[in-house]
Structures are given as structure tokens and as C-alpha cells.
Design a protein around this motif. Sequence first.
Motif, PDB file in Angstrom:
ATOM      1  N   PRO A 102       0.219   9.184  11.544  1.00 59.35           N
ATOM      2  CA  PRO A 102      -0.901  10.163  11.887  1.00 59.35           C
ATOM      3  C   PRO A 102      -1.811   9.622  11.659  1.00 59.35           C
ATOM      4  O   PRO A 102      -2.981   8.496  11.639  1.00 59.35           O
ATOM      5  CB  PRO A 102      -1.336  11.574  12.267  1.00 59.35           C
ATOM      6  CG  PRO A 102       0.160  11.755  11.545  1.00 59.35           C
ATOM      7  CD  PRO A 102       0.592  11.005  10.810  1.00 59.35           C
ATOM      8  N   LEU A 103      -2.795   9.206  10.214  1.00 55.55           N
ATOM      9  CA  LEU A 103      -3.739   8.666   9.037  1.00 55.55           C
ATOM     10  C   LEU A 103      -3.986   7.048   9.003  1.00 55.55           C
ATOM     11  O   LEU A 103      -4.510   6.468   8.710  1.00 55.55           O
ATOM     12  CB  LEU A 103      -4.205   8.803   8.126  1.00 55.55           C
ATOM     13  CG  LEU A 103      -4.528  10.881   8.300  1.00 55.55           C
ATOM     14  CD1 LEU A 103      -4.066  11.102   6.647  1.00 55.55           C
ATOM     15  CD2 LEU A 103      -5.743  11.051   8.519  1.00 55.55           C
ATOM     16  N   TYR A 104      -2.212   6.663   9.069  1.00 49.52           N
ATOM     17  CA  TYR A 104      -2.263   4.657   9.138  1.00 49.52           C
ATOM     18  C   TYR A 104      -2.479   4.217   9.962  1.00 49.52           C
ATOM     19  O   TYR A 104      -2.945   4.331  11.437  1.00 49.52           O
ATOM     20  CB  TYR A 104      -1.169   4.848   8.664  1.00 49.52           C
ATOM     21  CG  TYR A 104      -0.724   3.292   8.100  1.00 49.52           C
ATOM     22  CD1 TYR A 104      -1.321   3.175   7.286  1.00 49.52           C
ATOM     23  CD2 TYR A 104      -0.067   2.682   9.160  1.00 49.52           C
ATOM     24  CE1 TYR A 104      -1.573   1.697   6.503  1.00 49.52           C
ATOM     25  CE2 TYR A 104       0.567   1.334   8.122  1.00 49.52           C
ATOM     26  CZ  TYR A 104      -0.335   1.107   7.087  1.00 49.52           C
ATOM     27  OH  TYR A 104       0.108  -0.532   6.729  1.00 49.52           O
ATOM     28  N   LEU A 105      -4.232   3.418   9.423  1.00 52.68           N
ATOM     29  CA  LEU A 105      -4.246   2.595  10.512  1.00 52.68           C
ATOM     30  C   LEU A 105      -3.661   0.963  10.664  1.00 52.68           C
ATOM     31  O   LEU A 105      -4.093   0.458  11.678  1.00 52.68           O
ATOM     32  CB  LEU A 105      -5.664   2.425  10.449  1.00 52.68           C
ATOM     33  CG  LEU A 105      -6.974   3.232  10.856  1.00 52.68           C
ATOM     34  CD1 LEU A 105      -8.334   3.176  10.012  1.00 52.68           C
ATOM     35  CD2 LEU A 105      -6.663   3.731  11.558  1.00 52.68           C
ATOM     36  N   GLY A 106      -2.945   0.747   9.485  1.00 54.13           N
ATOM     37  CA  GLY A 106      -2.351  -0.006   9.842  1.00 54.13           C
ATOM     38  C   GLY A 106      -3.414  -1.777   8.900  1.00 54.13           C
ATOM     39  O   GLY A 106      -4.281  -0.962   8.374  1.00 54.13           O
ATOM     40  N   TRP A 130       2.944 -11.380  11.916  1.00 56.31           N
ATOM     41  CA  TRP A 130       3.878 -10.768  13.405  1.00 56.31           C
ATOM     42  C   TRP A 130       4.295  -9.191  12.210  1.00 56.31           C
ATOM     43  O   TRP A 130       4.588  -8.843  12.403  1.00 56.31           O
ATOM     44  CB  TRP A 130       4.600 -11.241  13.842  1.00 56.31           C
ATOM     45  CG  TRP A 130       3.819 -12.023  14.804  1.00 56.31           C
ATOM     46  CD1 TRP A 130       2.429 -11.243  15.820  1.00 56.31           C
ATOM     47  CD2 TRP A 130       4.120 -13.807  15.437  1.00 56.31           C
ATOM     48  NE1 TRP A 130       2.224 -12.320  16.974  1.00 56.31           N
ATOM     49  CE2 TRP A 130       3.291 -13.633  16.357  1.00 56.31           C
ATOM     50  CE3 TRP A 130       4.684 -14.415  14.855  1.00 56.31           C
ATOM     51  CZ2 TRP A 130       2.772 -15.240  16.816  1.00 56.31           C
ATOM     52  CZ3 TRP A 130       4.866 -16.504  15.445  1.00 56.31           C
ATOM     53  CH2 TRP A 130       4.047 -15.767  16.653  1.00 56.31           C
ATOM     54  N   THR A 131       5.240  -9.839  11.176  1.00 58.84           N
ATOM     55  CA  THR A 131       5.336  -8.964  10.083  1.00 58.84           C
ATOM     56  C   THR A 131       4.515  -7.694  10.093  1.00 58.84           C
ATOM     57  O   THR A 131       5.109  -6.286   9.840  1.00 58.84           O
ATOM     58  CB  THR A 131       6.539  -9.519   9.202  1.00 58.84           C
ATOM     59  OG1 THR A 131       7.298 -10.663   9.945  1.00 58.84           O
ATOM     60  CG2 THR A 131       7.615  -8.437   8.253  1.00 58.84           C
ATOM     61  N   ALA A 132       3.722  -8.398   9.313  1.00 56.28           N
ATOM     62  CA  ALA A 132       2.693  -7.380   8.537  1.00 56.28           C
ATOM     63  C   ALA A 132       2.101  -6.168  10.009  1.00 56.28           C
ATOM     64  O   ALA A 132       2.307  -4.979   9.827  1.00 56.28           O
ATOM     65  CB  ALA A 132       1.185  -7.395   8.900  1.00 56.28           C
ATOM     66  N   GLN A 133       2.424  -7.076  11.380  1.00 57.91           N
ATOM     67  CA  GLN A 133       1.880  -5.938  12.783  1.00 57.91           C
ATOM     68  C   GLN A 133       2.749  -5.218  12.605  1.00 57.91           C
ATOM     69  O   GLN A 133       2.270  -4.168  13.432  1.00 57.91           O
ATOM     70  CB  GLN A 133       1.261  -6.680  13.582  1.00 57.91           C
ATOM     71  CG  GLN A 133       0.242  -7.342  13.401  1.00 57.91           C
ATOM     72  CD  GLN A 133      -0.234  -8.639  13.845  1.00 57.91           C
ATOM     73  OE1 GLN A 133       0.204  -8.967  14.957  1.00 57.91           O
ATOM     74  NE2 GLN A 133      -1.847  -8.722  14.794  1.00 57.91           N
ATOM     75  N   TYR A 134       4.176  -5.660  13.412  1.00 60.24           N
ATOM     76  CA  TYR A 134       5.015  -5.239  14.524  1.00 60.24           C
ATOM     77  C   TYR A 134       6.411  -4.429  13.293  1.00 60.24           C
ATOM     78  O   TYR A 134       6.400  -3.631  13.639  1.00 60.24           O
ATOM     79  CB  TYR A 134       6.092  -5.967  15.105  1.00 60.24           C
ATOM     80  CG  TYR A 134       4.422  -5.766  16.461  1.00 60.24           C
ATOM     81  CD1 TYR A 134       4.172  -4.935  17.329  1.00 60.24           C
ATOM     82  CD2 TYR A 134       3.700  -7.507  15.591  1.00 60.24           C
ATOM     83  CE1 TYR A 134       3.992  -6.052  18.042  1.00 60.24           C
ATOM     84  CE2 TYR A 134       2.763  -7.663  16.868  1.00 60.24           C
ATOM     85  CZ  TYR A 134       2.558  -6.886  17.871  1.00 60.24           C
ATOM     86  OH  TYR A 134       1.362  -6.419  18.856  1.00 60.24           O
TER      87      TYR A 134
END
Lengths: 161, 563
Positions: B253-257, B394-398
Amino acid sequence: MRHTLAVLVENKFGVLSRVAGLFSRRGYNIDSLAVGITENPNISRMTIVVRGDEHVLEQVIKQLNKLIDVIRVMDLGAEESVDRELALIKVNADKDNRAEIIQIVDIFRARIIDVAAHSLTIEVTGDEGKIEAIENLLKPFGIMEMARTGKIALKRGSKSP
Amino acid sequence: MSEKKERMTGARAIIESLYREGVEVIFGYPGGVLLPLYDELYDADIRHILVRHEQAAAHAAEGYARATGKVGVCLATSGPGATNLVTGIANAYMDSIPMVAFTGQVPRSLLGNDAFQEADITGITMPITKHNYLVQNANDLPRIIKEAFHIASTGRPGPVLIDLPKDVTTDEIDFYYPDKVDLRGYKPTFKGNLQQVKKAASAIAKSSRPLIYAGGGIISSGAHEELLKFAEIIQAPVTTTLTGISSFPSGHPLYLGMPGMHGTKYANYAIQESDLLIAVGARFDDRVTGKVQSFAPNAKIIHIDIDPAEISKNVTVDIPIVGDAKNVLASLIKHVKKTERKEWIDKIQEWRDAYPLHYIKEKNNLKPQFILEQINEVCDDAIIVTEVGQHQMWTAQYYKFKEPRTFISSGGLGTMGYGFPAAIGAKIGRPDKVVFNIAGDGSFQMNLQELATAMQDDIPVIVAIMNNGYLGMVRQWQELFFDKRYSFTCIKGSVDFVKLAEAYGALGIRVTKEDEVKPAIEKAIKSNKPAVIDFIVECEENVSPMVPAGAAINEILDLERKE
């Protein structure tokens, strides 16, 4: 703003190009750089005069410290250090003006190290200001060639690094 | 205790030294001046992977290092062999990956003579190595190798190159491997200064909107557990840079990407609103900061980094702590108190709900984001390597990374052609893992010859090509900022990737529809051989969101393509 850095480095081949390369690729300007061995034959001392603001100076020092062959970097402020530079100046001289040149040499406590029919070669040691002053006085006679060592410097007092 | 000295050639001494460094694999390519060394490698107890281009040797060594945390080793001959390593060495330098590169060199008597296959590789690599050596005396070999592995793997890790003149490898020496290194100019600071740690702890106590910005340093120092604990205690959200991805569990829950140019909106908004930015093992790269003058305008900055030269390089830091990330975080944990920050966490949740990462599905168009979600569904604990470009973002995002060292990508240098050889290296280091190389059709063509390496050494990596017929990232910029003038970015119809894979003996699959995606991924994994999946995707999909170059990171645009 100009800063004088004393850099102790391993006396290995390639170390000069490592240091010089660091300055050039990061766009730092070197005004002068003098290298020679120290009291320890495995260690060389570089005296580097560099131009830049505090931020540039800080980066230069940190980047120098990252080089494996750099043992120590010191920023020599003007008050706490002594510095000297040596210059050799070959100047046009004939019998009419030779006496005048010798007078200048005496005033600057410089030395004449070579005499020829139409020239004198002068050795002068001092801080930058002194070397620039004698250069200006000798200019009217015609300076044929000049070589400067770049500044070398040590910290004042009995502490060694 | 020193071991007994034994008489041997320089080449043998290199092998003996590598044994003592625990080297299990070398990625290399032979050549004239390396003949004596290759003769020793022939029956050495070290695996040698024969690449098909030296650039791949360097990338594979890096992929191996990133997947395992060990030092990667590559080997190339003099001249062109050595210069072909250069991109890989520069890549490892930019991303601070431990690597030792050996290069052959002409005999000492010919050095500087413009001899056949001579290149001044120590001169060339000076600005892209942590240190390099030209071995002048065979007796120095053990000491130099010991130092090289030490320098590569300690402090801020990086590549070290050792140049080996041919006659140095044939000279005989009395071999003795030193126990210790003695480098008076190299003493990295490991432990953080306690006063600074206390200062940081007190700033954290006073902060109401703290944010952790973590980079690749978390992974290199193995600080992921400390990071998790620290974030949970102080209740600070965490954003990880591209090279920091996988250092913090994605589902937390603390992770923002990721922050920055193609980061999440909520990570960028959180940075801009934060009153205390805690940077750990990250270097304020321009792709993260955007317009640096407007970066984190309300925040005090704590910067924890092993490299003092990173402190206040790009942004002015209020509380610097020089030291190893794991060590400093462990020490900080002892000085901070459990804090609730409900208001701040709620605010971030609002942004998260309002501005999620999203894309628009289209009936007849396969979307790369969808493929990544499917790969994630089929295999959520793979090692994911990428090339460079849109597919990388996209990999980093998804993809939802769960454990460290499972995301491997060229961050600083942005090297197209990196992914496939790096994936080969990663698979060799972690044979237990499924390894994907997420590729673009442009990037894959820069090192596809390594299919032969993967086949010969039976290295089952899966290349998933997001084939859009464009050099997509450059095309995206041309679309947005150059009036859709697609100058030399269209590469449609380059090659039939399925036939290409088959020509090498690998598995080739083409996918054009959504319902084919999952079966293709499953089939490739099950085949347990090198595989290429050619996903024909929407040509003009953009990476969204995006901060235009030179803008502040909260000036972030939505670019999703509408049907």
C-alpha cells in the motif's frame, strides 16, 4: 574564482591522463597544472589551479577523490599556503639595452642563466604577480620565448598532510 | 597465511586468480592475442559462454551480475574485440554494476606501434570504468585481479577493465594470490555518520509529508528489507527509480511506482507536495527530476548515498549521509519512531484513485500494456529484462515486481540491444527463474545474433517483442513535438521474427489477438527453449503519462490513444 588544489597521487603511468581527462570531460577549466614526485618516490604531487564557483570546486574535489590513484586532495586557500612559480624568459638584448635589462633582473632578484650576442635568458621565481610584472617590464625589449612551470604550493606551518 | 608459490604462466595465473574470486562463468569471444588464455580456459573449471558479438559479452556479464549480485566477467580480444565491449562497459558504469572486463592486447614490444588489432582500450575506457589496468608485468597479475574484483564490487560498484598484453599471458611467474588489497587511494565510506543519522531522524519526526525516493543503490547494497521496515515504521510512501524497481514490493500500500518522465502521476504529485524527501541510493537523474528548479519545491532533502560525489550534484541536499544504504537504513531504523500519517496517506490514496495508470483497450488492436499484464498473470515471479524504449516504460509501469533483482534494464545509458544478452546472463545466473526479455522490434534487432548463443548453450530465455513497426519512443516524440514527421523511425516489415527464430532453431510464435496472448506465453515457458514471441501491437500507442522535457514533474500529460 580561482582555487589551488594539491593532489597527491600514486606515481603510476596514466595517472596524469586520468586527472586531466576528469577535468576536460566535466568541462572544468584548468589554469595550470604542475606535477612532480614528492619526498616519497611512489607519490607524485599535482598542483592544479582551477577556475569555478564553490559548487564546481566541491565537485572537482569529490570527483578527484573517486579516482583510485588519487590519495589525497587539499584545497589550498591563499592565506594558509605558500606558492611559487618559475619562469624562463628569453629576451632580445644587445649592447645598448643589456644594462637596462640587467637592472630589471636585479630588482626582481631574478637570474641570468644564458647570455648570447643578441639575447639574454632570465630565470625568475615568485608568485604569479611577480612573474607577470617582470614579463610586462621585459616586453618592450621583445620577448623571444617564455616558459612557465605553473604554480606549485604547500600548506604553511609544520604540519604535513 | 600465505599459500605456497607455484610456477606457472600468466594465462594459468589468471585462471587460478579467477578460481579464488569464485568466478563460475565468463562471457567471451576469442582472438589472436587471447590464444594462450583460451588454451587454459579449454579445460578450466569455469563455464565459458561464447557470444556472437563482444557487446553481448559485456551485457550478458552485466545481466548475470544484476540477477545474482556477483561480479560479472567478460573477455574480448584486442582491437575490435575490446572496442566492441565499450558500450557494455559504459552501461555498467552508468548503472553502477560490478563487472570485470578482460581484454587481450598486443605484446608489450608492439604497444603504441599501431600493430594489427591494437587499440588503446585503457585510454578509451578511462571515463567509463571505475578503474582500469594495463598489465605491464606478469608478476602483477594476481594483485591486479584481486584489486579489480575488490574495486568492482565495493563502494559504489562499477566496471573495472584489465588489459592483457599477449606476452604477459605467456611469461612465467611464481603464483601467489594476496589475501588483502592495499589501496591507499580507495577507502569507501560504509557506515553512515551517527550525527547525520540523528539529524535525519529528527527531520523525519518533524515531517508530516515524508516520501522515500529509492534507487538502484537499494538493490546493490541488498537493503530491500531495511527499506520496507523503514517505510512501514515512518509510514512514508515509496517511489522507486527505474533501476530501483523491484527493491520494494509492487503490491504494497505504500508503493507509488516510478517517478519522473513516465512515472505515475501520484508519485510525481507526492514528490511535489512532500515536505521531506528521503533519497536512498538514487542520483536525481534528469529523467526523474524534470525541471530541476521546480523539483520537490516544498521538501527538505535527506540524501543517503555511498558516493560522496552524488551529494548535492544535481539538487542541493539538506542532510547528506554518505554510506552504504543497508547500513544507514538499519541505523536510521533504530532512531525513528513508529508514526501514523493518516492525512498524508489519505491524500496519496486520493491521487491514486483519481489518476491511476491506464490505457484504453481496443477491439482489433493488441495493446502492449495488456500483454505485460498477461505475462504478469501467467508468471508473477519471473526475471524481467528489457531493452530500451516504450516497451521498457510499459514494463516498468505494468509488471508487478515482488522481489529484488527481478527487473533488469539499462537505466542511465539507455542502450538498445542490451536486453537480450542481459537476459541470457540473468538466466545463467538464475536458471531456476523464468526469464523474459521484453523487447521492441527495433532494440531486438541490435543484438538478435545472440539467438545462436542461447541455442548453442541451451539458455531458455523468452523474447517478447512488442512489435509496432516503429522505433516507438522516438516516434512518440516526433508525434508530440515534431508534427508527426516520422523521420526515419518506421521499420515496418524488417523481418519475419517467427521465421528468424526458427532459422536459429528457436521457438517462434506470432500473436495478433488478445486471446492468443496467454497461450503463447504458456507455450513458450513450457517449451523450455529459447523462444521469440512476435506480438503485433498497435503501431502508434504512446507511453502515458508523460512529463515533456524541461517541464516540472507535476506538469504531466495523459497521452492514451483513443480509438
